[in-house]
Design a protein around this motif. Sequence first.
Motif, mmCIF file in Angstrom:
data_model
loop_
_atom_site.group_PDB
_atom_site.id
_atom_site.type_symbol
_atom_site.label_atom_id
_atom_site.label_comp_id
_atom_site.label_asym_id
_atom_site.label_seq_id
_atom_site.Cartn_x
_atom_site.Cartn_y
_atom_site.Cartn_z
ATOM 1 N N GLY A 165 -1.420 30.854 4.285
ATOM 2 C CA GLY A 165 -2.600 30.746 3.433
ATOM 3 C C GLY A 165 -2.814 31.973 2.579
ATOM 4 O O GLY A 165 -3.228 31.887 1.416
ATOM 5 N N PHE A 168 -0.507 31.749 -0.327
ATOM 6 C CA PHE A 168 -1.040 30.858 -1.356
ATOM 7 C C PHE A 168 -2.081 31.583 -2.209
ATOM 8 O O PHE A 168 -2.106 31.438 -3.438
ATOM 9 C CB PHE A 168 -1.663 29.618 -0.719
ATOM 10 N N GLY A 182 -5.231 28.398 -2.256
ATOM 11 C CA GLY A 182 -4.532 27.232 -1.720
ATOM 12 C C GLY A 182 -4.857 25.931 -2.422
ATOM 13 O O GLY A 182 -3.954 25.241 -2.922
ATOM 14 N N GLU A 186 -2.267 23.789 -4.939
ATOM 15 C CA GLU A 186 -1.928 22.400 -4.619
ATOM 16 C C GLU A 186 -2.300 21.466 -5.772
ATOM 17 O O GLU A 186 -1.515 20.587 -6.161
ATOM 18 C CB GLU A 186 -2.660 21.956 -3.348
ATOM 19 N N GLN A 250 4.963 25.977 -3.493
ATOM 20 C CA GLN A 250 4.444 25.156 -2.401
ATOM 21 C C GLN A 250 5.580 24.556 -1.576
ATOM 22 O O GLN A 250 5.529 24.549 -0.334
ATOM 23 C CB GLN A 250 3.561 24.047 -2.983
ATOM 24 N N VAL A 279 -4.513 25.484 5.790
ATOM 25 C CA VAL A 279 -3.367 24.955 5.038
ATOM 26 C C VAL A 279 -3.016 23.539 5.493
ATOM 27 O O VAL A 279 -2.375 22.783 4.758
ATOM 28 C CB VAL A 279 -2.158 25.904 5.156
ATOM 29 N N ASN A 282 -3.698 20.690 3.156
ATOM 30 C CA ASN A 282 -2.841 20.474 1.986
ATOM 31 C C ASN A 282 -2.144 19.119 2.069
ATOM 32 O O ASN A 282 -1.414 18.844 3.018
ATOM 33 C CB ASN A 282 -1.812 21.610 1.916
#
Length: 340
Positions: A165, A168, A182, A186, A250, A279, A282
């Motif tokens: 995380g 990200f 994050g 995404e 990702q 996470v 996601n």
Amino acid sequence: MPEYLLAIESSCDETAAAVITRDLTVLSNVVASQAELHERFGGVVPEIASRAHVERILPVIDEALTTAGITPADLKAIAVVTEPGLVGSLLVGLTAAKTLAMVLDIPLVPVNHVEAHLYACRLGAGRDIFPAVGLVVSGGHTNLYDCQSAVDYRMIGATIDDAAGEAFDKAAAILGLPYPGGPNVERTARTGNETAYRLPRTFLKEDRLEFSFSGLKTALLYEVQGQPGAHRTPPAMTPQRLADLCASFQAAVVDVLIAKLELALTRTRHRAICLGGGVAANGYFRDRVEAMARRRKVELFISPREFCTDNAGMGAVGWELLDRGRTAELDVDVKPGLIR
């Protein structure tokens, strides 16, 4: 008569309280987010987080009790996160919990925040899910566990540097996307090509249950800004290039997470996976884990999205701890820091 547990979470930048019944029904799950306070800094500032907890802890607890339709006198016990996390943040929640436990003369149950993320999978399943391989993937943690029961977790692997995380969030900062990173990475990746950039996958094929994402972050930085000393000017950051970079980043993170989950399954011989942490919300990651679980014919239990990010509902593990006598005296202290 119903029995009620109040759970309190204040380990980082979310002030949360929940009321859970003995049968694990979550009657209320109140979360006061601090995202707007930390956004301009691109990450959590511990002092700001602590002060926000002080301001919000009592209103959040009051709202949790009111929403559940109970009073403090109805409580059977108080569960509170005491580890790991930011020391100032943890102390705010623990102080509130100690005060209530003392005034009401009820048990105080210390909870491990990371292990509670795994119990969120049990909460969502509505039945026993152990033994299982557990993976907690969040802003501060990327940890693998051998989960023998709802309260018996042995860590068998972890990140040696950045958590997934955290990676990200740093990737989002490099790419000029807002905090928290994050969800924005995404979202941007949905229109991207995940094979557009071949980014590194550290330890992917190595026989070790460890993760490392700092090299991936650096590779992304060089792709965006160019390597130091190089004479090549990086391409302009068009919307498609941004989407491709997000998708490629990702995919690199998820490839490693999946590979280490599979290795842990092989080593432990467990036939179930429980997946928790921020996470785990996601969608791309969830789809990839589901595909792997089907291929390996193992059960998969993913934390419901409302329990992925920091919250107090996952403090329902307090019932399990209470039943095993794992309570604490009022001199219990916090155990800050990250579990690596």
